[in-house]
Design a protein around this motif. Structure first.
Motif, PDB file in Angstrom:
ATOM      1  N   THR C 217       0.859  -1.188   0.000  1.00  0.00           N
ATOM      2  CA  THR C 217       0.000   0.000   0.000  1.00  0.00           C
ATOM      3  C   THR C 217       0.889   1.230   0.000  1.00  0.00           C
ATOM      4  OG1 THR C 217      -1.606  -1.211   1.312  1.00  0.00           O
ATOM      5  CG2 THR C 217      -1.851   1.187   1.260  1.00  0.00           C
ATOM      6  N   ILE C 218       0.556   2.171  -0.821  1.00  0.00           N
ATOM      7  CA  ILE C 218       1.389   3.378  -0.876  1.00  0.00           C
ATOM      8  C   ILE C 218       0.991   4.306   0.266  1.00  0.00           C
ATOM      9  CG2 ILE C 218      -0.106   4.702  -2.464  1.00  0.00           C
ATOM     10  CD1 ILE C 218       2.659   5.585  -3.782  1.00  0.00           C
ATOM     11  N   ILE C 219       1.986   4.911   0.901  1.00  0.00           N
ATOM     12  CA  ILE C 219       1.675   5.844   1.986  1.00  0.00           C
ATOM     13  C   ILE C 219       2.355   7.204   1.780  1.00  0.00           C
ATOM     14  CG2 ILE C 219       1.179   4.085   3.754  1.00  0.00           C
ATOM     15  CD1 ILE C 219       4.096   4.537   4.741  1.00  0.00           C
ATOM     16  N   GLY C 220       3.134   7.313   0.743  1.00  0.00           N
ATOM     17  CA  GLY C 220       3.764   8.602   0.493  1.00  0.00           C
ATOM     18  C   GLY C 220       4.804   8.502  -0.595  1.00  0.00           C
ATOM     19  N   VAL C 221       5.488   9.634  -0.791  1.00  0.00           N
ATOM     20  CA  VAL C 221       6.528   9.650  -1.827  1.00  0.00           C
ATOM     21  C   VAL C 221       7.785  10.297  -1.267  1.00  0.00           C
ATOM     22  CG1 VAL C 221       4.803   9.825  -3.674  1.00  0.00           C
ATOM     23  CG2 VAL C 221       5.851  11.916  -2.761  1.00  0.00           C
ATOM     24  N   LYS C 222       8.921   9.919  -1.821  1.00  0.00           N
ATOM     25  CA  LYS C 222      10.181  10.585  -1.487  1.00  0.00           C
ATOM     26  C   LYS C 222      10.460  11.616  -2.575  1.00  0.00           C
ATOM     27  CE  LYS C 222      12.399   6.532   0.676  1.00  0.00           C
ATOM     28  NZ  LYS C 222      12.350   7.015   2.079  1.00  0.00           N
ATOM     29  N   THR C 223      10.999  12.754  -2.147  1.00  0.00           N
ATOM     30  CA  THR C 223      11.288  13.794  -3.140  1.00  0.00           C
ATOM     31  C   THR C 223      12.735  14.257  -3.000  1.00  0.00           C
ATOM     32  OG1 THR C 223      10.733  15.678  -1.729  1.00  0.00           O
ATOM     33  CG2 THR C 223       8.909  14.637  -2.927  1.00  0.00           C
ATOM     34  N   ASN C 224      13.230  14.864  -4.039  1.00  0.00           N
ATOM     35  CA  ASN C 224      14.622  15.317  -3.992  1.00  0.00           C
ATOM     36  C   ASN C 224      14.786  16.604  -3.203  1.00  0.00           C
ATOM     37  OD1 ASN C 224      13.305  16.954  -5.844  1.00  0.00           O
ATOM     38  ND2 ASN C 224      15.035  17.031  -7.275  1.00  0.00           N
ATOM     39  N   ARG C 225      13.708  17.394  -3.060  1.00  0.00           N
ATOM     40  CA  ARG C 225      13.860  18.683  -2.378  1.00  0.00           C
ATOM     41  C   ARG C 225      13.261  18.737  -0.996  1.00  0.00           C
ATOM     42  NH1 ARG C 225      11.912  23.535  -6.032  1.00  0.00           N
ATOM     43  NH2 ARG C 225      12.314  24.764  -4.159  1.00  0.00           N
ATOM     44  N   TYR C 226      12.204  17.977  -0.781  1.00  0.00           N
ATOM     45  CA  TYR C 226      11.472  18.122   0.477  1.00  0.00           C
ATOM     46  C   TYR C 226      11.385  16.820   1.257  1.00  0.00           C
ATOM     47  CZ  TYR C 226      10.122  22.565  -1.625  1.00  0.00           C
ATOM     48  OH  TYR C 226      10.141  23.804  -2.214  1.00  0.00           O
ATOM     49  N   GLY C 227      12.225  15.843   0.923  1.00  0.00           N
ATOM     50  CA  GLY C 227      12.194  14.593   1.668  1.00  0.00           C
ATOM     51  C   GLY C 227      10.892  13.846   1.449  1.00  0.00           C
ATOM     52  N   ASP C 228      10.440  13.163   2.493  1.00  0.00           N
ATOM     53  CA  ASP C 228       9.236  12.339   2.378  1.00  0.00           C
ATOM     54  C   ASP C 228       7.995  13.202   2.536  1.00  0.00           C
ATOM     55  OD1 ASP C 228      11.153  10.447   2.319  1.00  0.00           O
ATOM     56  OD2 ASP C 228      10.509   9.359   4.121  1.00  0.00           O
ATOM     57  N   ILE C 229       7.039  12.960   1.681  1.00  0.00           N
ATOM     58  CA  ILE C 229       5.736  13.609   1.817  1.00  0.00           C
ATOM     59  C   ILE C 229       4.706  12.492   1.804  1.00  0.00           C
ATOM     60  CG2 ILE C 229       4.165  15.357   0.914  1.00  0.00           C
ATOM     61  CD1 ILE C 229       6.510  16.548  -0.650  1.00  0.00           C
ATOM     62  N   MET C 230       3.868  12.474   2.833  1.00  0.00           N
ATOM     63  CA  MET C 230       2.953  11.356   2.993  1.00  0.00           C
ATOM     64  C   MET C 230       1.606  11.666   2.342  1.00  0.00           C
ATOM     65  SD  MET C 230       5.309   9.902   4.465  1.00  0.00           S
ATOM     66  CE  MET C 230       4.659   8.295   4.894  1.00  0.00           C
ATOM     67  N   ALA C 231       0.890  10.592   2.018  1.00  0.00           N
ATOM     68  CA  ALA C 231      -0.425  10.783   1.397  1.00  0.00           C
ATOM     69  C   ALA C 231      -1.254   9.520   1.557  1.00  0.00           C
ATOM     70  CB  ALA C 231      -0.268  11.090  -0.083  1.00  0.00           C
ATOM     71  N   ASP C 232      -2.585   9.701   1.593  1.00  0.00           N
ATOM     72  CA  ASP C 232      -3.484   8.552   1.661  1.00  0.00           C
ATOM     73  C   ASP C 232      -3.591   7.867   0.301  1.00  0.00           C
ATOM     74  OD1 ASP C 232      -3.934   9.090   4.286  1.00  0.00           O
ATOM     75  OD2 ASP C 232      -5.755  10.263   3.922  1.00  0.00           O
ATOM     76  N   ARG C 233      -3.636   8.710  -0.713  1.00  0.00           N
ATOM     77  CA  ARG C 233      -3.724   8.164  -2.064  1.00  0.00           C
ATOM     78  C   ARG C 233      -2.767   8.924  -2.970  1.00  0.00           C
ATOM     79  NH1 ARG C 233     -10.116   7.946  -1.775  1.00  0.00           N
ATOM     80  NH2 ARG C 233     -10.259   6.011  -0.598  1.00  0.00           N
ATOM     81  N   VAL C 234      -2.258   8.232  -3.930  1.00  0.00           N
ATOM     82  CA  VAL C 234      -1.333   8.871  -4.870  1.00  0.00           C
ATOM     83  C   VAL C 234      -1.786   8.560  -6.290  1.00  0.00           C
ATOM     84  CG1 VAL C 234       1.050   8.934  -5.724  1.00  0.00           C
ATOM     85  CG2 VAL C 234       0.616   8.712  -3.262  1.00  0.00           C
ATOM     86  N   GLY C 235      -1.825   9.597  -7.085  1.00  0.00           N
ATOM     87  CA  GLY C 235      -2.135   9.414  -8.502  1.00  0.00           C
ATOM     88  C   GLY C 235      -0.913   9.773  -9.327  1.00  0.00           C
ATOM     89  N   SER C 236      -0.525   8.871 -10.219  1.00  0.00           N
ATOM     90  CA  SER C 236       0.610   9.164 -11.089  1.00  0.00           C
ATOM     91  C   SER C 236       0.074   9.594 -12.435  1.00  0.00           C
ATOM     92  CB  SER C 236       1.490   7.913 -11.237  1.00  0.00           C
ATOM     93  OG  SER C 236       2.410   8.099 -12.292  1.00  0.00           O
TER      94      SER C 236
END
Lengths: 223, 94, 417, 1005
Positions: C217-236
């Motif tokens: 289950t996805i719970i967030g994304v890692k980013t190059n500028r702001y580190g981890d950002i969490m989310a309930d749902r992610v749409g690509s």
């Protein structure tokens, strides 16, 4: 065999592959793919000087040989039939009198022989060569154009994407390539002389193209 | 336009003589009947499609008509190597 | 949100345009969102807009590795039409078309949607059979369209060679009067401004470097500028780069990313009042409001992320345009460019759940992405909001490539973007 | 008219060859060697166009590819019109006709200009997006107004009378630009034995050396240029291309060059000559010696005619003998800029002032100016220009040391010309075409080429090196490097000595401040052609369009035909200042092909008109033409569609042809079908794997029909294959599918099953296939052969070898019409002979030639499918009711088997191909019509499937059709409706697709 030129299916089956003399007697004149262009008349009536000369070598025997270049028996068989070895180096060709062989692919060669000898050669191959190979008569499917003259390289630069510099494309080299929106097998036969083998159904297109593209040089038809 | 070395003709030719035939090294399952719909669908349709090093199948369509493999960077379009069918690449993605 | 209008322009001219508000903020992301959308192109921004506007989901971030609308939105030939063959795609594109028709007013941002009509030419008997089939299906699906003969085509495009002696004479065409073109950048900006006004955070110049997945289950994304950002749902919604995100999720997609090229002439006075597309001679052309002839090419045959394709593709396209419009021979080509289009084997998109729970994908639009922008964003937003696919999106599951329920739009899509 | 600005001597023009030309209907004169721009300036033409948004008068600013304003319409006749030609790049020829592209009623008195003045303040960037929205219904009207105002020149409305060539070239070293760096590189590479192509966009080689009074080895630089050009001409392997712009640099060192062969001679090319050539060059190494463009400065009203870049002023004086004004104010941030004032002074005209933005300038040129006593104002700038159709004066004020604000009082100076120099921008365009991103170099205040994966070298101005000595050295080095990299040995070249002028540090300044804030100051143009101002860029940034790409797109900066060659860097600088960033932080600038616009015709080359795409002909094509055939395009083939006689309608022809076949005998040219020769001991096994049906037991002498499916189980081709020998088959494919099938066979053989011993060769063109069909076909054939054609000896689905009309033939007894048929295959060289003999013998049987349409009708009467017409990539054999053509007993899982057993492929209610019989026997359902169960159902109406084939059958006296219906094979006898576009509805009954002779007796006699 009731007719020397025609085998029954049973006889063919015995050879595993069907071979047929496809050329009728001399009373029936074949028509090359450029028959409709009437090059003979153009040769008589057209200009006699120009930068590009064109001549059709029509109704030759075209045979496509597919075999294994590592099979010594097969290579020897070719030499027995044609009196010249298969050119094994990519993009090379070999000749023996009226017979010429072009490397097309690691397992494919295009052999040109006089038109009336095609069946003979085919039959000899069937007699001499064993193992897995194929030999296909494609004489009706192509024709040969010879292009020559001082501007022949300049003309061909408008037709094919191949480097034609003699360092890179010496006499004897052969390539199969795109010719505008068709294809052609191109062999250099002299410093300013090339042989083009083109497909029947595209022949008119290539003929139109050559006339159009050579306009600035002047096109001389030879017969 | 790519300049492609044909491993059979042993020289560089223009891209116009070739065409790309998709990802390389996708063997047809030996026993298709044993594949689930999912496995069969993945064989037919699902692809790596990488950004970077990619192994793909090309054919020298207007030349020797032989298929061969190419390792190419899909970002810079550099061709790293070409190799014959049945051979393995020497350049692979990290 | 500051309202745009002619009067507003006048008012602002008095203060030398010094008091325009920002079209969108440049926020620092929060630690967690209800929904993260990866990809700030037209589709991603439309998704964010409709999430907020129609579903009240405003705790949303759009994460864009470059600038907003900088991918295929910035690189396409802006054609809008909905005359697709199969019910599934026709309904989806028509949903988009209806949204296009009120979009400028809805966004209070003029996207310059110009319903100048789209002609799809037929040059062979089979082309004409396909055109009849498609137009009949369109009509019964409530989509405008008719089949035109060469004479009627000539009235619409007087400068096109409709003579019988061209290499592939024009035998007829399908005509969708409601089709047309729009100003591509404005679509992204309009949606961005609209989404921002509802509180959506638009995070530019920030790349998603990995997905954070626990228990499938996805719970967030890692980013190059702001580190981890969490989310309930992610749409690509990353079009050509979908395979890259999918790889982070540990799965493959039935996609290949190919270069798709386009080109424009120098601007010239109005000479072409509609969109002309031809699958058979392989090219299409319209004229922008700026005066450029906007010309699209076919897809290059290889996979490519380089935003450029091969020159012969450009040559073939230009040949096709000169064949259709011999008088354009002396007009000059100004610029060419390329996009990365993610193409599915059946020339239809993927709007789908994925093997990773709460991770949704919108991709695979091939050449059809721009025209679907509002519709795709709208149904993807509904799917992200509810966690279940919108009925119009359901047929476009990536799992159709397992069971075989493909929607083959090659005929309708073709070169025709 | 006199050439009031022409100098009595000097320049590279030939005063003995006067030329006349027309601009906006008036005649002017110039000289051989002029560009249109230099001739216009010589004649004192100030206004050359109107800007597109504000409709402001505009004059010539530059002297080359970077010119944004002098964009003209060229052409004396309708067919030879060329829009948007840059006057600075068009050589003058006698009789040239030109016109300005914007301005109504004329460029000098333009009504829109008034609008621009009044409404200009209401047109900030992006104003389109903020208005024209209400009321929605008026958008069409707004849009047509916008469209009319936009655009520059116009398209010709007649076809192009000229031809164009594409020429393939190959070389070791491709040198772009023939200035000092390019020439040095070419000379070096040539002497080293390399194959060299050197191209330059100008009419003669020399580049910047032609524009100045520079010396090399103490002699005029042009002498060295002449010597090098002369030497290069002696090398067989060197190709020199003047008037040739390298417009695109593509992957793997593929370069396109646009050569204008005859545009300098006349409107239209001489007979038999191509107007332009597009060289497609594959180079081992590319040397970019493209130089640099001078940047103008951005200040108020900097677009008034008379404002130019300083280098252009020098060029017009030195190269063309034209002084483009009487009085000059020069503003510069660097030493080089002084040169224009020195040249102006040399030309004997008045230099009003040199305004140096730096506190002091003490380079060699500044010293020279001082020595001459020219008026130099330092630490100051021209902050505003006065005048509308020509500069009348300038405001000069002192500025702060960082150039950020005006600090002194304003002085007004009278002048008619303002030159400005803000430094140089390397011409890096080509280097970024291949995806390389330029990098910012603070030292040279500009972008230079970034890292690249191409085999690319750079020399001279493109590297930010503007000194001739350095350019020569870098060119030489590039030449040497290319030599070693291509395996050649180094060459010996002695470079000429160039003067090196001492120069002082330039000031980094782009945007000149005004006493008012930018937003309120008179317009300061950044990009002339797209009317982008410094204030506009600030507005964009203020509104949040912060990425440089957003700024460009929102303001349209760089989107003109000059692609921002003058303005992009200035625009980035303005944006950077507004965003409080540095230029490299703001972004980079990417260029795409073309470097300068090129004719579509040049790209298309000869591939237009009758050469757009090959027309493929069978051996009997000439006969078909002579017998009045109408043709159908099938792939690239021209196939006879039908053979009308007299005044027949198409339907009458078809009826006649159909009846002739069923009643007597007809003949079809089937040569276009793909034919593949398959040999090898595993040929049979291979066929079994690629066809859906069984091939293991097909005996020699027999033929069989087969379906080919993809791995997904969907039908993609079909045809008959014949067993010629135990190890030998000939496969036929559809006409359009031939190439695809052959490649498909090859890919499976080469990549999946190389162990199978089999070879494939195309023989499509080798055989002519003459199909005679009808009850009298046996009688006809028997007249041309001795072979026993009796049903006992020559059965249906057999093939036999025999002589037909004296020609050896393979005759296949197969039938696509349902009639007794013989397919006669002879070597194509003899196709016409046999065809004509058949007609001689066939007279008494009324032998009737028929085309594809009749063939389609006849096969439809029999319910035979046509792959591509009755299939569309979404149907498998069972959908077609052709389960009989699928063998599930084969040991090998043939291609398509697994695919057609996927969940969706075996579900009920799939669309299936059925026959359709209309209730009204005369009604022919249009192909493509969609079936519904209830024609009165509301829209969207559920559809059951479409009609794939539909005809009037003259044989049956009623219409026939085939089409898909959901679950159709189980719905025989049920009714469906076809609602048509005209409102009528056709009712039809679902039936078997076999309308004629269901038992197949006719073909079996």
């Amino acid at each position: 065999m009731s007719d020397l030129n025609v085998m029954t299916p049973a006889e063919i089956a015995a050879t595993k592959a069907a071979v047929m003399d496809q050329v009728p007697g001399p009373e029936i004149q074949g028509q090359s793919p450029l028959h409709h262009a009437d090059l003979e008349s153009l040769a008589k009536q057209g200009p006699k000087t120009g930068g590009v000369h064109l001549r059709e070598h029509k109704l030759l025997g075209h045979l496509t040989l597919r075999c294994n270049p590592e099979n010594a028996d097969q290579l020897a068989a070719v030499e027995r039939v044609l009196g010249v070895a298969l050119p094994l180096q990519p993009l090379t060709s070999a000749e023996n009198g009226d017979y010429s062989i072009r490397w097309m692919s690691p397992d494919e060669w295009l052999i040109l022989v006089p038109g009336l000898e095609a069946f003979d050669i085919e039959s000899k191959f069937r007699d001499e060569m064993g193992g897995h190979y194929s030999l296909v008569n494609s004489s009706g499917g192509s024709t040969v154009l010879e292009l020559s003259g001082t501007d022949v390289v300049e003309l061909l630069k408008k037709c094919i994407p191949i480097d034609l510099h003699s360092k890179h494309f010496p006499v004897g080299k052969v390539v199969s390539t795109v010719f505008s929106k068709s294809t052609a097998i191109v062999r250099r036969t002299g410093e300013q002389r090339f042989e083009l083998i083109i497909r029947r159904s595209f022949a008119d297109y290539i003929w139109l193209w050559l006339q159009d593209a050579s306009r600035e040089f002047g096109l001389v038809i030879e017969a | 336009m790519f300049h492609i070395y044909c491993p059979h003709c042993a020289e560089y030719r223009e891209e116009e003589e070739f065409h790309a035939a998709g990802q390389a090294h996708i063997p047809r399952p030996l026993d298709p009947e044993a594949c689930s719909d999912k496995e069969w669908g993945e064989y037919m349709f699902f692809r790596k499609n990488p950004r970077g090093i990619h192994h793909e199948l090309w054919v020298h369509a207007a030349g020797c008509r032989k298929f061969f493999n190419m390792t190419r960077n899909t970002q810079t379009y550099e061709i790293k190597e070409v190799y014959k069918i049945g051979e393995q690449p020497s350049v692979v993605a990290e | 949100m500051q309202q745009y209008s002619g009067f507003g322009l006048f008012k602002h001219s008095l203060s030398h345009h010094e008091n325009w508000q920002r079209a969108w903020r440049n926020p620092t992301p929060k630690k967690k969102y209800d929904v993260i959308i990866i990809g700030g192109g037209g589709h991603g921004l439309a998704t964010a807009y409709y999430l907020a506007k129609e579903h009240g989901v405003t705790n949303v971030a759009v994460i864009e590795k470059g600038y907003l609308g900088g991918g295929n939105t910035a690189r396409n030939t802006t054609i809008v039409r909905s005359n697709y063959l199969w019910d599934e795609s026709a309904h989806l594109y028509e949903h988009a078309m209806k949204l296009w028709e009120g979009l400028s007013q809805d966004l209070n941002y003029n996207v310059m949607f110009s319903q100048r009509g789209v002609l799809n030419l037929g040059h062979t008997l089979q082309d004409m059979r396909d055109i009849e089939r498609r137009v009949n299906a369109n009509r019964l699906n409530g989509i405008d369209g008719e089949v035109l003969d060469p004479q009627s085509i000539k009235e619409i495009v007087p400068h096109m060679d409709c003579s019988a002696n061209s290499r592939y004479p024009v035998m007829g065409a399908s005509w969708q009067p409601r089709g047309g073109v729009a100003r591509h950048d404005a679509v992204a900006w309009g949606f961005a401004r609209g989404a921002d006004s509802f509180g959506v955070d638009l995070i530019q110049e920030t790349e998603v470097t990995d997905l954070i997945i626990e228990d499938d289950t996805i719970i967030g994304v890692k980013t190059n500028r702001y580190g981890d950002i969490m989310a309930d749902r992610v749409g690509s919604v990353v079009a050509g780069n979908s395979a890259v995100i999918a790889k982070m999720g540990g799965f493959e997609l039935p996609l290949e990313s190919h270069p798709l090229q386009a080109l424009v002439s120098e601007p010239i006075k109005p000479v072409l009042d509609t969109v002309v597309m031809s699958n058979h001679v392989h090219g299409y052309v319209s004229q922008s409001d700026k005066g450029d002839l906007v010309i699209g090419a076919g897809i290059d045959g290889y996979t490519g992320y380089g935003q450029r394709g091969s020159y012969p593709t450009i040559e073939h396209t230009v040949q096709a345009i000169v064949e259709l419009f011999p008088m354009f021979s002396r007009v000059r080509m100004n610029r060419q460019w390329g996009g990365i289009v993610d193409t599915c084997p059946d020339a239809c998109p993927i709007i789908s759940k994925t093997p990773v729970k709460n991770l949704f994908f919108n991709c695979g639009w091939g050449t059809g992405g721009f025209k679907a922008t509002p519709g795709a964003g709208n149904v993807f937003a509904a799917s992200l909001a509810k966690g279940e696919m919108h009925p119009l999106a359901e047929p476009f599951s990536m799992f159709r490539f397992h069971d075989g329920a493909l929607i083959d739009e090659h005929g309708a899509a073709g070169v025709a973007h | 008219m006199t050439q009031q600005n022409r100098l009595q001597s000097g320049g590279r023009i030939d005063r003995s060859k006067p030329l006349t030309f027309t601009y906006n209907g008036k005649q002017f004169s110039g000289f051989q060697g002029d560009t249109l721009a230099s001739a216009m300036l010589a004649n004192g033409i100030d206004v050359v166009g109107r800007s597109f948004k504000y409709s402001r008068p505009r004059g010539i600013v530059a002297c080359g590819a970077e010119e944004p304003n002098a964009v003209l319409q060229l052409g004396a006749t309708e067919a030879t019109q060329v829009p948007n030609v840059r006057a600075t790049q068009q050589e003058l020829f006698n009789g040239l006709v030109s016109a300005s592209t914007n301005g109504w009623p004329s460029v000098d008195n333009d009504v829109m200009g008034l609008m621009g003045k009044v409404g200009g303040s209401m047109m900030p960037p992006g104003f389109y997006y903020k208005t024209f929205m209400f009321p929605q219904s008026l958008w069409d009207t707004y849009e047509s107004m916008i469209r009319k105002a936009a655009g520059l020149g116009r398209s010709p409305l007649e076809s192009d009378p000229d031809t164009y060539d594409n020429v393939n070239q190959h070389c070791d070293v491709m040198i772009v630009g023939a200035g000092p760096a390019g020439l040095a590189a070419a000379l070096t590479a040539a002497r080293g034995g390399a194959r060299v192509i050197i191209a330059d966009e100008q009419n003669e080689f020399g580049g910047s050396l032609l524009n100045t009074k520079e010396t090399l080895d103490g002699k005029p630089a042009a002498e060295w240029v002449n010597a090098v050009v002369a030497e290069l001409a002696t090398f067989e392997d060197v190709m020199m291309l003047p008037r040739s712009t390298v417009n695109g640099y593509h992957d793997h060192n593929f370069v396109t060059i646009h050569e204008r062969c005859t545009d300098h001679l006349a409107d239209i090319a001489p007979v038999n000559q191509a107007r332009q050539k597009l060289h497609r060059v594959r180079a081992k190494w590319v040397v970019l010696a493209t130089g640099a463009h001078e940047r103008p400065l951005v200040f108020s009203n900097n677009d008034v005619p008379g404002c130019m870049v300083s280098n252009a002023v020098s060029t017009y004086i030195n190269r063309y003998g034209v002084v483009p004004g009487n009085e000059l104010v020069l503003m510069t941030t660097n030493d080089y800029g002084y040169q224009a004032a020195l040249d102006w002074d040399d030309a004997g005209r008045k230099v009003v002032a040199i305004v140096d933005t730096r506190a002091s300038g003490c380079g060699a040129r500044a010293e020279e100016a001082r020595k001459r006593g020219l008026n130099i104002i330092t630490g100051s700038a021209v902050i505003e220009v006065q005048g509308s159709k020509r500069v009348s004066g300038v405001s000069v004020a002192a500025i702060s040391a960082d150039g950020g604000k005006v600090i002194g009082s304003v002085t007004k100076l009278k002048t008619d010309t303002v030159a400005s120099s803000g430094g140089w921008s390397p011409v890096i365009h080509l280097s970024s075409h291949t995806g390389s991103r330029p990098t910012w170099d603070d030292k040279i205040v500009g972008f230079v080429p970034g890292p690249t994966v191409q085999k690319q070298l750079t020399a001279g101005g493109i590297n930010g090196q503007y000194d001739t000595a350095v350019a020569l050295k870098q060119g030489f080095d590039a030449g040497q490097k290319a030599l070693t990299e291509t395996g050649l040995s180094a060459a010996e070249v002695v470079l000429p000595k160039a003067e090196t002028l001492k120069s002082d540090t330039p000031m980094t300044l782009f945007h000149i401040p005004h006493i008012k804030p930018t937003s309120a100051a008179p317009k300061q143009f950044v990009d002339y052609q797209t009317d982008v101002t410094a204030a506009g860029i600030e507005v964009a940034c203020r509104e949040g369009y912060e990425s440089i790409e957003h700024v460009k797109r929102y303001t349209a900066m760089g989107f003109g035909t000059d692609q921002g060659k003058l303005g992009n860097i200035n625009g980035m600088a303005v944006a950077a200042k507004a965003l409080n960033k540095t230029i490299p932080e703001t972004g980079t600038t990417i260029f795409r092909p073309n470097y300068t616009p090129i004719s579509f015709g040049a790209i298309a080359g000869r591939n237009c008109g009758s050469l757009f795409d090959p027309e493929r002909y069978s051996a009997m094509h000439k006969w078909h033409v002579e017998h009045g055939a109408k043709f159908e395009d099938v792939g690239q083939w021209k196939r006879p569609w039908y053979f009308p006689q007299g005044n027949e309608t198409m339907q009458e022809s078809l009826d006649r042809e159909c009846l002739a076949v069923r009643d007597s005998v007809g003949i079809l040219d089937a040569s276009t079908l793909g034919k593949i020769d398959v040999q090898g001991k595993d040929a049979r096994e291979f066929l079994g794997r690629v066809y859906s049906n069984a091939w293991a037991k097909l005996a020699v002498g027999k033929c069989r029909y087969g379906l080919m499916c993809g791995e997904d189980g969907m039908v993609f081709d079909d045809g008959v294959s014949a067993c010629l020998g135990d190890n030998h088959f000939v496969m036929t494919t559809t006409t359009g599918g031939a190439a695809r099938v052959l490649e498909w066979l090859e890919i499976y053989h080469q990549t999946e099953w190389p162990e199978l011993e089999v070879y494939f060769n195309t023989v499509t063109d080798h055989w002519s296939t003459l199909t005679i069909s009808g009850p009298n076909s046996r009688k006809l054939l028997s007249e041309l052969t001795d072979y026993d054609l009796s049903n006992d000896n020559f059965k249906f689905m057999d093939w036999k070898q025999m002589k037909v009309a004296g020609v050896p033939a393979r005759v296949f007894r197969i039938s696509f019409t349902g009639e007794l048929s013989f397919e006669i295959n002879v070597q194509a060289n003899y196709g016409t002979h046999v065809w004509e003999k058949l007609f001689e013998a066939g007279k008494k049987y009324n032998l009737t030639p028929y085309g594809t349409e009749t063939m389609h009708i006849l096969r439809a009467e029999k319910g035979f499918i046509i792959a591509g017409q009755d299939t569309d990539g979404s149907v498998h054999p069972y959908d077609l009711g052709m389960g009989w053509c699928v063998s599930n007993q084969k040991p090998f899982s043939y291609i398509g088997k697994r695919g057609m057993n996927r969940e969706d492929c075996v579900r009920p209610n799939r669309k299936q191909l059925v026959g359709l019989k209309t209730k009204d026997p005369k009604a022919v359902i249009p192909e493509g019509a969609q079936a519904v169960l209830d024609p009165k159902a509301p829209i969207p109406m559920p559809m059951e499937g479409h009609v794939t084939s539909s005809y009037w059958s003259a044989n049956l006296g009623h219409s026939i059709a085939m089409g898909f219906i959901k679950g159709g094979l189980d719905k025989m006898g049920e009714t469906v409706f076809y609602p048509l576009a005209d409102g009528t509805v056709i009712e039809a009954e679902i039936c078997s697709p076999i309308f004629l002779d269901p038992k197949g007796e006719r073909q079996n006699v």
